[in-house]
Each structure stands twice: as C-alpha cells, then as structure tokens.
Design an enzyme around this catalytic site. Sequence first.
Site: not given
Length: 214
Positions: A8, A192-194
């Site tokens: 997700r 982007d999981r940032l």
Amino acid sequence: MGLADLRRTYDGTPLTEADLHDDPLVQVARWVAEARDELEKATEVNAMAVATADARGRPSVRIALLKDLDERGLTFFTNLDSRKGRELRENPYCALALHWQPIYRQIRVSGPCVEVDRDEVDAYFASRPADSRRGAWASEQSAPIASREAIEQRMEELGARFPDDDAIPTPTNWGGFRVEPDEIELWQGRPDRLHDRFLWTREGGAWKRERLQP
C-alpha cells in the site's frame, strides 16, 4: 498472494517542523481532534494499543480506549485486577499507540503510570451506560470462566442487585491509569516508506524535539 506481497502506498500529508506545536501533548490533542473529524463515523478514533510488562519484564498488549487527554497525560480505565491492572501495579510503566490507517498517522507514547484519583474514577464510571456499569461488576476481567452462559447469568444477577440505573456504585477494584509521557512520537506515512517522524523527549521540565529517520 502471501502477506509479504501486500503493498500500500502511504500518500499522507507532509509533516514538517512548522506544523508542530512545541508541547507534544497539545500536538497529540490536535491530531486526535483531526482524526475524530475525519474518521469518527468509520472507526473508534480513541482505540489504542496499551502495552505493559510484568515484574519479570514479559510484555503484553491489548486494545483499550483513551478516555481523557490533558496536560497531565493520557488516561484509560480498567478493572484493576485485570492483567494490565496487575502488571501496571507491579511495573508502573506503559506504552501506548494510536493508529489511524485511513490518514496514515500513528502516535506512540511511553512513560510512567499513576492511578487516577477515586473522584475522577467515580465521575467517569457514572458516565458509562448502565449495563456497562453492571458489566464491570459482573466480570472478573482476565480470570477464567466456564462458559458464556455463566457471565450472562452474572449479568442477570447484577440487574436484580442494581435495578436502579442511577444507583450503580463504582466497584472498588475498578479504576484508571494516567500515562505521564516522557516520550511522544508522531508518525506520518509518506510514499516510498520515507515517512515523517518526530520524537519529543522530556528533559527535566522541558521537551526536546527531533526528526527521526523513517
């Protein structure tokens, strides 16, 4: 598809230093209010994970409801003889997490716990629906019971014992805990999981804030 294949995109609103209040409890209250405005019809906004540990350091976690939030800390109520009640009396330190997936936000709180004053406990208990108050008497929370029928029978007996909805006293083993935070983290999901993460740490009477890597 396995669990490792679930994906997700966390396309949340950016969180910057300029968005944050210096007092993290004020900031927590803002996020709770915003989540309530956006999500109250879809979820229990005040549901939170409550993690405790016993005297040996073995942890346990469950979902409970946040019932008060002010400059003193975050408060929830429980049977004091329940597992979390016993553990908090053995090891009075707690960690909390509120998570609102639709808006990609999470709040983590940790710190020592204190028991809530009886006047405050009584005031909250009186605000609960009558059958929830009877249920608090009926349940020896976390203790084994033979069957569903047994707990339902206790509720029938409590209905006879306390027929007046306005005259159900607070059980002596029912109370509350206030977490007095020494760490508070806000997490905002980003692509982007940032993710954006900010941690407040109490140092004496002041708070230190820093951004954490995602």
